[in-house]
Design an enzyme around this catalytic site. Structure first.
Site, PDB file in Angstrom:
ATOM      1  N   ASP A  97     -53.325  -4.102 -12.758  1.00 48.22           N
ATOM      2  CA  ASP A  97     -52.745  -4.761 -13.917  1.00 48.22           C
ATOM      3  C   ASP A  97     -53.254  -6.194 -14.004  1.00 48.22           C
ATOM      4  O   ASP A  97     -53.620  -6.797 -13.002  1.00 48.22           O
ATOM      5  CB  ASP A  97     -51.216  -4.711 -13.817  1.00 48.22           C
ATOM      6  CG  ASP A  97     -50.558  -5.047 -15.143  1.00 48.22           C
ATOM      7  OD1 ASP A  97     -51.284  -5.199 -16.148  1.00 48.22           O
ATOM      8  OD2 ASP A  97     -49.329  -5.170 -15.171  1.00 48.22           O
ATOM      9  N   GLY A 100     -50.186  -9.908 -16.745  1.00 48.64           N
ATOM     10  CA  GLY A 100     -49.369 -10.235 -17.919  1.00 48.64           C
ATOM     11  C   GLY A 100     -47.892  -9.965 -17.687  1.00 48.64           C
ATOM     12  O   GLY A 100     -47.035 -10.776 -18.031  1.00 48.64           O
ATOM     13  N   PHE A 101     -47.582  -8.833 -17.069  1.00 43.10           N
ATOM     14  CA  PHE A 101     -46.181  -8.481 -16.869  1.00 43.10           C
ATOM     15  C   PHE A 101     -45.513  -9.383 -15.833  1.00 43.10           C
ATOM     16  O   PHE A 101     -44.355  -9.769 -15.993  1.00 43.10           O
ATOM     17  CB  PHE A 101     -46.038  -7.008 -16.461  1.00 43.10           C
ATOM     18  CG  PHE A 101     -44.607  -6.578 -16.374  1.00 43.10           C
ATOM     19  CD1 PHE A 101     -43.883  -6.302 -17.523  1.00 43.10           C
ATOM     20  CD2 PHE A 101     -43.955  -6.489 -15.154  1.00 43.10           C
ATOM     21  CE1 PHE A 101     -42.548  -5.938 -17.463  1.00 43.10           C
ATOM     22  CE2 PHE A 101     -42.615  -6.128 -15.073  1.00 43.10           C
ATOM     23  CZ  PHE A 101     -41.913  -5.849 -16.240  1.00 43.10           C
ATOM     24  N   GLY A 231     -44.634  -3.904 -23.122  1.00 43.92           N
ATOM     25  CA  GLY A 231     -43.416  -4.532 -23.634  1.00 43.92           C
ATOM     26  C   GLY A 231     -42.244  -4.204 -22.735  1.00 43.92           C
ATOM     27  O   GLY A 231     -42.269  -3.222 -21.987  1.00 43.92           O
ATOM     28  N   ASP A 282     -46.815   4.363 -14.558  1.00 46.97           N
ATOM     29  CA  ASP A 282     -46.584   3.829 -13.210  1.00 46.97           C
ATOM     30  C   ASP A 282     -45.179   3.265 -13.180  1.00 46.97           C
ATOM     31  O   ASP A 282     -44.642   2.881 -14.233  1.00 46.97           O
ATOM     32  CB  ASP A 282     -47.553   2.673 -12.914  1.00 46.97           C
ATOM     33  CG  ASP A 282     -47.141   1.422 -13.675  1.00 46.97           C
ATOM     34  OD1 ASP A 282     -47.402   1.367 -14.887  1.00 46.97           O
ATOM     35  OD2 ASP A 282     -46.514   0.515 -13.079  1.00 46.97           O
ATOM     36  N   CYS A 339     -38.940  21.222  -3.075  1.00 42.83           N
ATOM     37  CA  CYS A 339     -39.961  20.207  -2.786  1.00 42.83           C
ATOM     38  C   CYS A 339     -40.804  20.628  -1.584  1.00 42.83           C
ATOM     39  O   CYS A 339     -40.280  21.021  -0.546  1.00 42.83           O
ATOM     40  CB  CYS A 339     -39.294  18.863  -2.528  1.00 42.83           C
ATOM     41  SG  CYS A 339     -40.499  17.544  -2.327  1.00 42.83           S
ATOM     42  N   CYS A 341     -42.971  18.559  -0.131  1.00 41.74           N
ATOM     43  CA  CYS A 341     -43.523  17.347   0.477  1.00 41.74           C
ATOM     44  C   CYS A 341     -43.377  17.393   1.998  1.00 41.74           C
ATOM     45  O   CYS A 341     -42.593  18.172   2.547  1.00 41.74           O
ATOM     46  CB  CYS A 341     -42.859  16.093  -0.105  1.00 41.74           C
ATOM     47  SG  CYS A 341     -41.311  15.614   0.673  1.00 41.74           S
ATOM     48  N   CYS A 344     -39.714  16.952   3.159  1.00 41.28           N
ATOM     49  CA  CYS A 344     -38.835  18.116   2.965  1.00 41.28           C
ATOM     50  C   CYS A 344     -39.252  19.304   3.841  1.00 41.28           C
ATOM     51  O   CYS A 344     -38.407  20.124   4.206  1.00 41.28           O
ATOM     52  CB  CYS A 344     -38.810  18.521   1.495  1.00 41.28           C
ATOM     53  SG  CYS A 344     -37.888  17.341   0.483  1.00 41.28           S
ATOM     54  N   HIS A 370     -41.120  11.484  -0.257  1.00 41.59           N
ATOM     55  CA  HIS A 370     -40.381  12.466  -1.054  1.00 41.59           C
ATOM     56  C   HIS A 370     -40.291  12.047  -2.525  1.00 41.59           C
ATOM     57  O   HIS A 370     -40.625  12.831  -3.412  1.00 41.59           O
ATOM     58  CB  HIS A 370     -38.974  12.699  -0.503  1.00 41.59           C
ATOM     59  CG  HIS A 370     -38.129  13.492  -1.452  1.00 41.59           C
ATOM     60  ND1 HIS A 370     -38.286  14.840  -1.619  1.00 41.59           N
ATOM     61  CD2 HIS A 370     -37.176  13.094  -2.346  1.00 41.59           C
ATOM     62  CE1 HIS A 370     -37.450  15.262  -2.562  1.00 41.59           C
ATOM     63  NE2 HIS A 370     -36.763  14.222  -3.013  1.00 41.59           N
TER      64      HIS A 370
HETATM   65 ZN   LIG Z   1     -39.540  16.266  -0.687  1.00 38.88          ZN
END
Ligand SMILES: [Zn+2]
Length: 391
Positions: A97, A100-101, A231, A282, A339, A341, A344, A370
């Protein structure tokens, strides 16, 4: 040296919604949308290593934000490392980025430390008192040193509570700053390390329909590589985000990537914006929520009303569990049934409850893996759904 030119190609449209699948080529590899970008604005994820991010099916990350990298460690360190990819050991696509933010956030909390005029922004760092001058030109030059595959025009973020006149002024300045960002980018289209970089313009215009459309038309005319929607409202207020996308979607060019900046407080938000025609997003929330003990918990099911998909909580309406609660002390289940992942597959709620309660560093990594994995599961499921139900 990899010299892949940035390119984006629309490969599928969903028959009943505005959702799409876009394949994007960058100097550091391809990604296929929809894509959630986990955020490493300070060149690090919350206790997750880059290999953990890759393990969650993250294809592209938001790495090392311009403002934060200027503050610390400074550009000489990034340059010495050979760019952000090498510095933080991420070899895949990366977006950064423009700062700006962060300027917007700083101006909100410390208005005295932040002076904005036509040239750019002069920031006095709240702690170090160092002065940082950011202009469209310096932001682009810094992003050349960071070396991300997608860089952003320097913009002025529009707060939600502005009058039309104030929103008009910010929008016009953002447009002038885009032209200056593009001129700087044209002088050196590649990063300091010779890799091709894409430049995205940012649509402002606050919560006003005519301004959003005017801003979009301006950005489209400039023919930037991709289009971001920025914004304060975006991501923070999902009803407004959806409304703004409803205004913009009909005029956005089909082949270009659309990026809503800061969307992803909850998995459901991704379903909402992709349905409206957004490709990438994001948000710091999944890792921040994880750190604070809020873990996403739900299942992806049909959203009949919208001919689409939705994320429904399996334990409660919020679709997240608070792992500190004593009900998880003896709970042998994984955080979320569907899940896949690493967390998990290997750890119980009981163990995570224990790690959290005893302030173990290991907790944050497992929790972040996770929450980011759930965001990517949402993206992977949507991508498959769009391809199976193409127009
Ligand atoms: Zn998970």
């Amino acid at each position: 040296m990899n010299q892949n030119k940035y390119a984006s190609k629309l490969i599928a449209r969903h028959k009943n919604t505005k959702a799409r699948v876009v394949e994007v080529t960058t100097a550091h590899g391809n990604f296929i949308t929809p894509c959630f970008m986990p955020v490493a604005t300070r060149a690090v994820f919350n206790n997750m290593g880059p290999e953990d991010a890759a393990d969650t099916n993250s294809q592209i990350i938001l790495g090392g934000n311009t403002y934060h990298m200027l503050v610390s460690p400074g550009m000489e360190v990034i340059q010495h490392a050979g760019g952000m990819h090498k510095f933080m050991n991420w070899s895949g696509p990366m977006l950064t980025d423009s700062g700006g933010f962060q300027v917007f956030s700083l101006a909100r909390t410390n208005p005295k430390n932040c002076k904005i005029d036509e040239t750019g922004v002069k920031i006095t760092h709240p702690e170090t008192k160092n002065i940082i001058m950011m202009t469209p030109e310096s932001s682009i030059i810094t992003q050349k040193t960071i070396g991300a595959d997608i860089i952003m025009a320097f913009d002025q973020c529009t707060p939600d509570d502005l009058s039309v006149d104030e929103a008009v002024q910010i929008m016009h300045r953002t447009h002038r700053w885009l032209v200056r960002s593009m001129e700087q980018h044209a002088k050196q289209p590649q990063s300091d390390y010779g890799y091709d970089q894409a430049l995205f313009g940012i649509i402002q215009g606050g919560v006003y329909q005519d301004l959003r459309l005017e801003s979009a038309e301006f950005i489209i005319q400039q023919n930037t590589d991709g289009i971001a929607i920025g914004g304060e409202s975006i991501g923070f207020d999902m009803e407004k985000t959806k409304l703004i996308m409803q205004w913009l979607e009909p005029i956005l060019p089909a082949e270009k990537v659309r990026y809503t900046m800061g969307v992803g407080l909850n998995p459901q938000d991704l379903f909402d914006v992709v349905r409206m025609g957004v490709d990438i997003f994001d948000c710091v929330a999944p890792t921040r929520n994880a750190r604070h003990g809020a873990l996403y918990c739900g299942k992806i099911e049909a959203d009949v009303e919208n001919n689409w998909l939705k994320f429904t909580g399996t334990e409660n309406a919020e679709a997240r569990i608070l792992i500190k609660k004593s009900i998880y002390k003896l709970d042998d289940n994984p955080i979320m049934a569907d899940c896949k992942c690493y967390t998990c597959q290997n750890y119980s709620r009981s163990y995570l409850h224990f790690l959290f309660k005893s302030n173990q560093v290991a907790y944050t990594r497992l929790a972040c893996i996770h929450n980011v994995a759930v965001m990517q599961l949402a993206c992977d499921t949507m991508r498959e759904f769009i391809i199976n139900q193409q127009a």
